[in-house]
Scaffold this motif. Structure first.
Motif, short mmCIF file in Angstrom:
data_model
loop_
_atom_site.label_atom_id
_atom_site.label_comp_id
_atom_site.label_asym_id
_atom_site.label_seq_id
_atom_site.Cartn_x
_atom_site.Cartn_y
_atom_site.Cartn_z
N VAL A 198 44.62 31.45 44.96
CA VAL A 198 45.43 32.31 44.09
C VAL A 198 44.90 33.73 44.11
O VAL A 198 45.67 34.69 44.20
CB VAL A 198 45.48 31.74 42.65
N ALA A 199 43.59 33.88 44.06
CA ALA A 199 42.99 35.23 44.11
C ALA A 199 43.39 35.93 45.40
O ALA A 199 43.74 37.12 45.39
CB ALA A 199 41.47 35.15 43.99
N TYR A 200 43.37 35.21 46.51
CA TYR A 200 43.77 35.79 47.79
C TYR A 200 45.23 36.25 47.75
O TYR A 200 45.55 37.36 48.17
CB TYR A 200 43.59 34.76 48.92
N VAL A 201 46.12 35.37 47.27
CA VAL A 201 47.55 35.69 47.24
C VAL A 201 47.81 36.92 46.37
O VAL A 201 48.54 37.84 46.77
CB VAL A 201 48.38 34.48 46.75
N VAL A 202 47.19 36.96 45.20
CA VAL A 202 47.38 38.10 44.30
C VAL A 202 46.80 39.37 44.91
O VAL A 202 47.43 40.44 44.86
CB VAL A 202 46.78 37.82 42.90
N TYR A 203 45.63 39.27 45.53
CA TYR A 203 45.03 40.44 46.16
C TYR A 203 45.87 40.92 47.34
O TYR A 203 46.11 42.12 47.51
CB TYR A 203 43.60 40.15 46.62
N ARG A 204 46.33 39.99 48.14
CA ARG A 204 47.16 40.34 49.31
C ARG A 204 48.44 41.04 48.87
O ARG A 204 48.89 41.99 49.49
CB ARG A 204 47.46 39.06 50.08
N TRP A 205 49.00 40.57 47.78
CA TRP A 205 50.24 41.13 47.25
C TRP A 205 50.02 42.49 46.60
O TRP A 205 50.80 43.41 46.78
CB TRP A 205 50.87 40.15 46.27
N SER A 206 48.93 42.62 45.84
CA SER A 206 48.73 43.81 44.99
C SER A 206 47.67 44.79 45.49
O SER A 206 47.65 45.94 45.06
CB SER A 206 48.33 43.38 43.59
N LYS A 207 46.73 44.33 46.33
CA LYS A 207 45.55 45.11 46.74
C LYS A 207 44.73 45.56 45.52
O LYS A 207 44.06 46.57 45.54
CB LYS A 207 45.95 46.34 47.58
N ASN A 208 44.78 44.75 44.46
CA ASN A 208 44.12 45.08 43.20
C ASN A 208 43.07 44.00 42.91
O ASN A 208 43.42 42.88 42.53
CB ASN A 208 45.17 45.16 42.09
N THR A 209 41.80 44.35 43.09
CA THR A 209 40.72 43.37 42.91
C THR A 209 40.63 42.86 41.47
O THR A 209 40.50 41.65 41.26
CB THR A 209 39.38 43.96 43.37
N PRO A 210 40.69 43.72 40.43
CA PRO A 210 40.63 43.18 39.07
C PRO A 210 41.77 42.21 38.76
O PRO A 210 41.56 41.19 38.10
CB PRO A 210 40.71 44.43 38.18
N LEU A 211 42.95 42.50 39.26
CA LEU A 211 44.09 41.60 39.05
C LEU A 211 43.87 40.26 39.75
O LEU A 211 44.15 39.19 39.18
CB LEU A 211 45.38 42.26 39.54
N ALA A 212 43.33 40.30 40.95
CA ALA A 212 43.01 39.06 41.69
C ALA A 212 41.95 38.26 40.94
O ALA A 212 42.04 37.03 40.86
CB ALA A 212 42.54 39.39 43.10
N ALA A 213 40.96 38.94 40.38
CA ALA A 213 39.90 38.27 39.61
C ALA A 213 40.48 37.61 38.36
O ALA A 213 40.14 36.47 38.03
CB ALA A 213 38.80 39.25 39.23
#
Length: 172
Positions: free
Chosen positions: A98-113
């Protein structure tokens, strides 16, 4: 030849990162830094290596580190809740994915975390309620009490660590 060397280097980097973050997960599981007691339950930092693995190296690395987290939780269990692999292991596999998908989509590390942390908290507590280890009211209490702390810590640590690793990789 150049493409095959680049692929081999990428796989080596992934394997090295997975190994280091898996080792960190194991060390965290054996120290008070992995599970911070907060009364009725413990807040965890064990999910952070899985998030970092997912953000830096992709879903397979994130899933593998999440599996290590789940296995250590299962093997070190002192309660029936975490002695059940459906609760202790399965939800943890999805943290880094999930962290990967969110980061890939947003390029936002805090959001992925935050997304990886939410995956851990929601996954474990949903399974705990589904298998009648906790009532929904107790699960919501744990989610609110521990979840907010875990999200903040994960966002701060993940962002700092990912930024440092990327800076190191770019300078070398």
């Amino acid at each position: 030849m150049i493409k095959s060397n680049a692929r081999a280097l990428a796989k080596t980097k992934q394997l090295t990162t997975a190994g280091l973050l898996s080792a960190l997960s194991i060390v965290l599981s054996m120290t008070p830094l992995g599970y911070i007691p907060l009364g009725i339950a413990s807040a965890t930092t064990m999910h952070i290596p899985a998030i970092i693995g997912g953000v830096l190296e992709g879903p397979y690395v994130g899933a593998a580190i999440g599996l290590i987290f789940g296995l250590t939780s299962f093997l070190r269990s002192t309660t029936p809740l975490f002695a059940d692999p459906r609760v202790a292991i399965i939800p943890r596999i999805f943290i880094g994915v999930v962290a990967y998908v969110v980061y890939r989509w947003s390029k936002n590390t805090p959001l992925a975390a935050a997304a990886g942390t939410f995956t851990n908290t929601a996954g474990v507590l949903t399974m705990a309620v589904a298998f009648k280890y906790l009532t929904p009211q107790v699960a919501w209490g744990i989610a609110l009490k521990n979840g907010i702390f875990e999200v903040i810590v994960a966002m701060l640590l993940t962002t700092t660590i990912v930024k440092a690793i990327k800076r190191m990789r770019n300078s070398g």
